[in-house]
Design an enzyme around this catalytic site. Structure first.
Site, PDB file in Angstrom:
ATOM      1  N   SER A   1       0.837  -1.195   0.000  1.00 39.81           N
ATOM      2  CA  SER A   1       0.000   0.000   0.000  1.00 39.81           C
ATOM      3  C   SER A   1       0.876   1.251   0.000  1.00 39.81           C
ATOM      4  CB  SER A   1      -0.952  -0.044   1.202  1.00 39.81           C
ATOM      5  OG  SER A   1      -1.948   0.935   1.107  1.00 39.81           O
ATOM      6  N   ALA A   2       0.726   2.140   0.996  1.00 42.00           N
ATOM      7  CA  ALA A   2       1.573   3.330   1.035  1.00 42.00           C
ATOM      8  C   ALA A   2       3.049   2.959   1.122  1.00 42.00           C
ATOM      9  CB  ALA A   2       1.184   4.202   2.221  1.00 42.00           C
TER      10      ALA A   2
END
Length: 558
Positions: free
Chosen positions: A216-217
């Site tokens: 994800s991030a």
């Protein structure tokens, strides 16, 4: 400790490592040792660049986790029906939460028990995800990676990094640009990698054999590290593994001015001659409350986040997808993949949108404000409200939580995750990158709990392929990860792997590995990266022309 001595990792002794003039004391856990909460930089100064840690002296207690970085609190949306309420109740109890601090630039090191300062083991550095607003290195179990690597005869060292989040790591405004203080979270990550280069040999690691890994991030961060500083990696890493994250067209750092001004007003800094200095000195609790009030990934605007990496002229010299289009990216081997239904989680915040016309206006205003009406009409011509074409994909007429649920989830998942990843991988091939590999996780569509089927193979479920071993969900990705960290090839020298993973190539089909379930049991199969070809091509073209976050139009380079 001389280079010929083994790190003493038996249960009778606390393991020790020398850093400069200091003795770092960790925990012994039989087959592995852990060194927790080691500062990799000087204590963070709010809204300032990270600084190198001074030489270590004395005794360093590395037996407990350090503080995660300040987390942005968020509120779950009001459910529109019982199914959504059940979904959110489940997610609230399964997603870990942390209490953070500004004093958080620390990392955790997990090493095999047999490691010595002369072992020169390959190293994998983990950047946690959380939408750039939450997350902690201790949320993922480094010990499971190390233990599995030893079990298959390919030992590695795992390093988990905490970096500044939300406004504390990604403050954005004209003032921030002028001060050259943008993207502090990415600067923290780069400082941690410099620490690994300098010190990991003391733990038995090879500083020339570092692979980045994140989800994800965290995965987006890794992709950005590959293009940051005009693709100058400082030779700090040689490979990358990205789960559900690629460069996004986020626009200029001044596009965050509104959110910066909100903080200025909330902290009483609006009359200050230097608002940035005023924010730096503001009361933490007042500032934190203002940050918490800014939009999160569970707010109505969903993935149109307040605090994300943006073009600051230093770390990111242009919009990330434009840098990729220009071939400004590290030429290294990498793995990149997605979950099939990335958008379902982030569509929970907009379930009160029940008509396609309203959804169309919301997508236009929220994500593509500079696109033309014709662009949006074309987009919705490719993403219709036929539930058989929506997300969760391949579930027919089922799992339609609201009248436009599957349509909204399909657009958001492809826009923010699938299209950028495909563009990144295809661009890497175009510019003569080393070998790369792709995957798609389609697990958990057949969840026994009926209300979870609305989420399908939702964002984050691929982590269960990587960190959970011995259960029904598998964990097979971890073996490929370990092989890649060792050899820069996910199947080189690892004979126990269940299926061949062909490299991603420039053919029309572009082969990938698919994680599926059959009768509830994990399976691996071959697939190709040509699904939704037309709609995703359209999204790529739109994102090359327009940043996803509001801002003035910009002339694009073909």
């Amino acid at each position: 400790m001389s280079s010929s001595e083994q790190i003493p990792l038996s249960s009778a002794f606390a393991p020790e490592v020398k850093l400069d003039n200091a003795t770092v004391i960790g925990n012994s856990n039989g087959n592995y040792s852990e060194f927790l909460g080691i500062r990799y930089a000087a204590p963070a100064v709010r809204f300032s660049l990270p600084q190198q840690h001074p030489a270590y002296n004395g005794t360093v207690n590395a037996t407990v986790f350090g503080s995660p970085c300040s987390q942005q609190n968020y509120t779950w949306p009001t459910p529109v029906n019982d199914d959504q309420r059940h979904i959110q109740n489940f997610l609230q109890t399964s997603i870990p939460t942390f209490t953070g601090s500004e004093d958080c630039l620390n990392l955790n090191v997990f090493v095999p028990a047999s490691a010595t300062p002369s072992s020169r083991l390959p190293v994998v550095v983990w950047f946690p995800g959380g939408g750039f607003q939450t997350g902690a290195a201790q949320a993922n179990k480094g010990e499971s990676v190390v233990l599995r690597s030893v079990a298959i005869g390919r030992p590695v060292i795992w390093v988990g990094v905490n970096y500044r989040l939300s406004a504390f790591g990604f403050l954005a405004s004209e003032e921030v640009r002028n001060a050259k203080l943008g993207n502090l979270g990415l600067q923290d990550q780069r400082q941690a990698l410099r620490w690994v280069s300098q010190y990991i040999a003391n733990f038995g690691g090879d500083p020339s054999s570092v692979t980045l890994w994140g989800e994800s991030a965290g995965a987006m961060s890794i992709a950005l590290q590959m293009i940051a500083f005009n693709a100058n990696t400082e030779n700090l890493f040689r490979g990358a593994i990205m789960q559900s994250g690629a460069p996004l067209p986020v626009g200029d750092i001044t596009h965050g001015q509104k959110y910066y001004n909100d903080l200025v007003r909330a902290t009483g800094c609006q009359n200050a001659n230097d608002t940035l200095t005023c924010l730096r000195n503001a009361d933490y609790n007042i500032l934190k409350a203002a940050v918490d009030a800014s939009p999160s990934f569970l707010s109505f605007q969903s993935l149109n986040l307040a605090w994300v990496p943006r073009v600051d002229g230093v770390v990111l010299t242009d919009e990330p997808m434009q840098l990729v289009a220009d071939g400004i990216m590290a030429k290294i081997p990498f793995i990149s993949g997605n979950c099939d239904d990335e958008g379902t989680l982030f569509s929970l915040s907009s379930t009160n949108i029940s008509q396609e016309a309203i959804l169309r206006a919301w997508i236009h205003q929220n994500y593509l404000p500079n696109a033309t009406t014709s662009d949006i009409t074309n987009l919705f011509g490719n993403y219709t409200n036929d539930p058989r074409q929506g997300s969760p994909f391949d579930t027919g007429d089922h799992n339609q939580l609201t009248p436009v649920w599957k349509q909204a989830a399909a657009i958001q998942g492809d826009m923010v995750f699938q299209a950028p990843r495909r563009f990144f991988m295809q661009s890497a091939l175009n510019y003569g990158n080393h070998k790369i590999w792709g995957f798609l996780s389609k697990r958990f569509k057949d969840e026994a709990v009926q209300y979870l089927r609305f989420m399908g193979s939702m964002h984050g479920t691929d982590l269960r392929n990587a960190y959970d071993l011995g259960g029904k969900v598998g964990g097979e990705l971890l073996d490929y990860v370990i092989c890649f960290v060792n050899t820069l090839d996910p199947q080189n020298g690892c004979g126990q792997l269940r299926r061949e993973w062909p490299a991603y190539d420039s053919s029309a089909s572009r082969p990938m590995l698919e994680f599926t379930t059959v009768s509830g049991l994990p399976e691996l199969s071959a697939t190709t990266d040509d699904y939704r070809q037309g709609p995703i091509d359209l999204l790529i073209s739109l994102m090359i022309r327009y940043p996803l976050l509001p801002g003035p139009p910009k002339e694009r380079i073909n």
